[in-house]
Design an enzyme around this catalytic site. Sequence first.
Site, PDB file in Angstrom:
ATOM      1  N   ASP A 124      -7.712  43.771  39.914  1.00 24.10           N
ATOM      2  CA  ASP A 124      -7.461  43.716  41.522  1.00 24.10           C
ATOM      3  C   ASP A 124      -7.896  42.267  42.205  1.00 24.10           C
ATOM      4  O   ASP A 124      -8.934  41.734  41.808  1.00 24.10           O
ATOM      5  CB  ASP A 124      -7.984  44.956  42.280  1.00 24.10           C
ATOM      6  CG  ASP A 124      -7.195  45.121  43.377  1.00 24.10           C
ATOM      7  OD1 ASP A 124      -5.934  44.745  43.663  1.00 24.10           O
ATOM      8  OD2 ASP A 124      -7.939  45.245  44.590  1.00 24.10           O
ATOM      9  N   HIS A 131      -5.092  39.351  55.193  1.00 21.82           N
ATOM     10  CA  HIS A 131      -6.164  40.258  54.900  1.00 21.82           C
ATOM     11  C   HIS A 131      -7.648  39.566  54.672  1.00 21.82           C
ATOM     12  O   HIS A 131      -8.616  39.875  55.335  1.00 21.82           O
ATOM     13  CB  HIS A 131      -5.798  41.098  53.499  1.00 21.82           C
ATOM     14  CG  HIS A 131      -6.601  42.030  53.129  1.00 21.82           C
ATOM     15  ND1 HIS A 131      -7.236  43.152  53.842  1.00 21.82           N
ATOM     16  CD2 HIS A 131      -7.624  41.890  51.943  1.00 21.82           C
ATOM     17  CE1 HIS A 131      -8.152  44.047  52.868  1.00 21.82           C
ATOM     18  NE2 HIS A 131      -8.443  43.190  51.993  1.00 21.82           N
ATOM     19  N   GLU A 197      -5.305  50.716  50.683  1.00 16.35           N
ATOM     20  CA  GLU A 197      -4.901  49.226  50.701  1.00 16.35           C
ATOM     21  C   GLU A 197      -3.560  49.135  50.130  1.00 16.35           C
ATOM     22  O   GLU A 197      -3.311  49.725  49.293  1.00 16.35           O
ATOM     23  CB  GLU A 197      -6.025  48.566  49.638  1.00 16.35           C
ATOM     24  CG  GLU A 197      -7.317  48.222  50.353  1.00 16.35           C
ATOM     25  CD  GLU A 197      -8.091  47.201  49.632  1.00 16.35           C
ATOM     26  OE1 GLU A 197      -7.777  46.834  48.463  1.00 16.35           O
ATOM     27  OE2 GLU A 197      -8.988  46.616  50.133  1.00 16.35           O
ATOM     28  N   GLU A 199      -0.992  47.681  48.309  1.00 15.77           N
ATOM     29  CA  GLU A 199      -0.624  46.535  47.730  1.00 15.77           C
ATOM     30  C   GLU A 199       0.628  46.658  46.653  1.00 15.77           C
ATOM     31  O   GLU A 199       1.170  47.749  46.615  1.00 15.77           O
ATOM     32  CB  GLU A 199      -1.872  46.352  46.349  1.00 15.77           C
ATOM     33  CG  GLU A 199      -3.207  46.253  47.202  1.00 15.77           C
ATOM     34  CD  GLU A 199      -4.299  45.963  46.410  1.00 15.77           C
ATOM     35  OE1 GLU A 199      -4.053  45.297  45.320  1.00 15.77           O
ATOM     36  OE2 GLU A 199      -5.475  46.245  46.658  1.00 15.77           O
ATOM     37  N   ASP A 229      -4.742  51.056  46.358  1.00 18.29           N
ATOM     38  CA  ASP A 229      -6.212  50.834  46.251  1.00 18.29           C
ATOM     39  C   ASP A 229      -7.353  51.389  46.864  1.00 18.29           C
ATOM     40  O   ASP A 229      -7.948  50.771  47.912  1.00 18.29           O
ATOM     41  CB  ASP A 229      -6.661  49.239  45.905  1.00 18.29           C
ATOM     42  CG  ASP A 229      -8.015  48.770  45.605  1.00 18.29           C
ATOM     43  OD1 ASP A 229      -8.355  49.664  44.922  1.00 18.29           O
ATOM     44  OD2 ASP A 229      -8.241  47.882  45.876  1.00 18.29           O
ATOM     45  N   ARG A 233     -15.336  51.929  52.201  1.00 18.46           N
ATOM     46  CA  ARG A 233     -15.879  50.750  52.745  1.00 18.46           C
ATOM     47  C   ARG A 233     -17.411  50.605  52.787  1.00 18.46           C
ATOM     48  O   ARG A 233     -18.019  49.903  52.769  1.00 18.46           O
ATOM     49  CB  ARG A 233     -15.235  50.501  54.233  1.00 18.46           C
ATOM     50  CG  ARG A 233     -13.745  50.354  54.147  1.00 18.46           C
ATOM     51  CD  ARG A 233     -13.165  49.124  53.293  1.00 18.46           C
ATOM     52  NE  ARG A 233     -11.783  49.060  53.104  1.00 18.46           N
ATOM     53  CZ  ARG A 233     -10.987  48.265  52.471  1.00 18.46           C
ATOM     54  NH1 ARG A 233     -11.583  47.650  51.601  1.00 18.46           N
ATOM     55  NH2 ARG A 233      -9.759  48.395  52.533  1.00 18.46           N
ATOM     56  N   GLN A 236     -18.947  49.892  49.399  1.00 22.25           N
ATOM     57  CA  GLN A 236     -18.455  48.386  49.419  1.00 22.25           C
ATOM     58  C   GLN A 236     -19.250  47.592  50.029  1.00 22.25           C
ATOM     59  O   GLN A 236     -19.900  46.674  49.391  1.00 22.25           O
ATOM     60  CB  GLN A 236     -16.945  48.208  49.610  1.00 22.25           C
ATOM     61  CG  GLN A 236     -16.372  46.856  49.169  1.00 22.25           C
ATOM     62  CD  GLN A 236     -15.289  46.804  49.510  1.00 22.25           C
ATOM     63  OE1 GLN A 236     -14.197  47.652  50.048  1.00 22.25           O
ATOM     64  NE2 GLN A 236     -14.381  45.428  49.305  1.00 22.25           N
ATOM     65  N   LYS A 249     -14.383  50.982  44.689  1.00 26.07           N
ATOM     66  CA  LYS A 249     -13.125  50.949  44.031  1.00 26.07           C
ATOM     67  C   LYS A 249     -12.568  51.896  42.992  1.00 26.07           C
ATOM     68  O   LYS A 249     -11.653  51.823  42.476  1.00 26.07           O
ATOM     69  CB  LYS A 249     -12.564  49.285  43.681  1.00 26.07           C
ATOM     70  CG  LYS A 249     -12.959  48.298  44.962  1.00 26.07           C
ATOM     71  CD  LYS A 249     -12.001  48.485  46.079  1.00 26.07           C
ATOM     72  CE  LYS A 249     -12.084  47.350  47.043  1.00 26.07           C
ATOM     73  NZ  LYS A 249     -10.771  47.126  47.851  1.00 26.07           N
ATOM     74  N   THR A 253      -6.859  54.591  41.939  1.00 22.01           N
ATOM     75  CA  THR A 253      -5.968  53.738  42.570  1.00 22.01           C
ATOM     76  C   THR A 253      -4.814  54.364  42.185  1.00 22.01           C
ATOM     77  O   THR A 253      -4.376  54.682  40.925  1.00 22.01           O
ATOM     78  CB  THR A 253      -6.182  52.412  41.642  1.00 22.01           C
ATOM     79  OG1 THR A 253      -7.330  51.840  41.940  1.00 22.01           O
ATOM     80  CG2 THR A 253      -4.809  51.348  42.072  1.00 22.01           C
ATOM     81  N   GLU A 359      -8.525  46.955  58.625  1.00 21.54           N
ATOM     82  CA  GLU A 359      -8.161  46.022  59.591  1.00 21.54           C
ATOM     83  C   GLU A 359      -7.395  46.573  60.809  1.00 21.54           C
ATOM     84  O   GLU A 359      -7.544  46.246  61.899  1.00 21.54           O
ATOM     85  CB  GLU A 359      -7.101  45.139  58.908  1.00 21.54           C
ATOM     86  CG  GLU A 359      -7.591  44.412  57.683  1.00 21.54           C
ATOM     87  CD  GLU A 359      -6.545  43.789  56.714  1.00 21.54           C
ATOM     88  OE1 GLU A 359      -6.052  42.844  56.857  1.00 21.54           O
ATOM     89  OE2 GLU A 359      -6.342  44.568  55.643  1.00 21.54           O
TER      90      GLU A 359
HETATM   91 MN    MN Z   1      -7.705  45.945  46.629  1.00 21.44          MN
END
Ligand code: MN
Length: 416
Positions: A124, A131, A197, A199, A229, A233, A236, A249, A253, A359
């Site tokens: 990834d 972003h 996420e 993507e 994904d 948070r 992370q 992560k 996915t 975000e």
């Molecule tokens: Mn990602």
Amino acid sequence: MPLLKSWIDSANSPETDFPLNNLPLGVFTLGGAPRCGVAIGEHILDATGLEEAGLLQLADTPVLDIPFWNEVMELGPEAWDGLRARLTELLREGSPEQDKVAPFLHPMAGAEMHMPLAVAEFTDFYAGRHHATNVGTMFRGAENALPPNWLHIPIGYNGRASSVVVSGSDIRRPWGQVKAPDEDAPRFAPSARFDLELEMGAIVGQPSDGPVSVDEADQMIFGYVLLNDWSARDIQAWEYQPLGPFQAKATATTISPWIVMRAALEPFRVPTPAREKPLLPHLRDTGPMLYDIALQVDLTPEGGQPVTIARTNYREMYYSSAQQLAHHSTSGCPMNVGDLLGSGTISGPTRDSRGSLLELSWGAREPIALGDQARSFLEDGDTVTLRGAALGDGYRVGFGACTGTLLPALEDPYAR
Ligand code: MN
């Protein structure tokens, strides 16, 4: 390119994701064993059945007798083109073989979809500038938003193929080690900041053994999927330095069930954005390497109505998948058929074009409205649905939905 007309009426609708121009590849069941199929309008064409009946021959021996498209990828670009040409011949308006093909069509509504490929490895990236700027601003301040390497290489990490699941799979809220800045010690708890996420995923269809150029990399890409994904948070934030994300992560996915072949997207090629600093020669753009694909994120609270929380476009990426794949190979790292490369979160320049809740809610400081509710991060029972399509003149080349529902955390897995 105009709409290619099919003898299947639903494939000619401007609303369908799956006109004859698309021909995306999936794996489906209708009660029995999984089979390779092609989406066309509101139907799935049983490609395994066509091969068995001698109507579709891609190699000397069967390649659709396993429920993955990997063996077709291994045949290489000429066979990929041959597949599309033969399917087009069988499905186009006025095809003389219509009567022979019709028994292999099944209503999509009654089918269950499965992983369309066996994922070899999953990588990834962090290659969307909006972003990376948003996240960097939140964590390091606007001055130092982009790390010093960001404008020179597509930053990535090696993820887990084992955690890639197909659209429709439920996602279980994970436990993990977390520590908020105002806490003295870490604790083991369910993630309270579970996120999505938005993507795109690029699927590597040809192997490499040694560094490849951006052009070579581009030709190695078999197709694309939508990719969510899922990201914890809080886990992370505590774990990510200095080696990058790990357990944050690794829960899951999700990919969309249909692989849109690169050939179907060729009419929609667009250039990457202007370069603030020139890339080193081996990563430079050699032509338009992105695609104009309109993307959106819908969030549905349990028992509620879907709300579109973001709209953006794949063309907002700073690095293309070809550049990411070329960079991935620079060390000599062998790339394999079935490797999956996540683009990185695709955010646009405006508040309503951000591809993650981190975000959108600006780190929970500005929760977003969701009907009569508010959201900073995902709540139990929330369903996230990604959609995407390249928009042609009177038709769309779409990916189908990439969806998943968040289930509550289980009891403490170590309390026994
Ligand atoms: Mn990602």
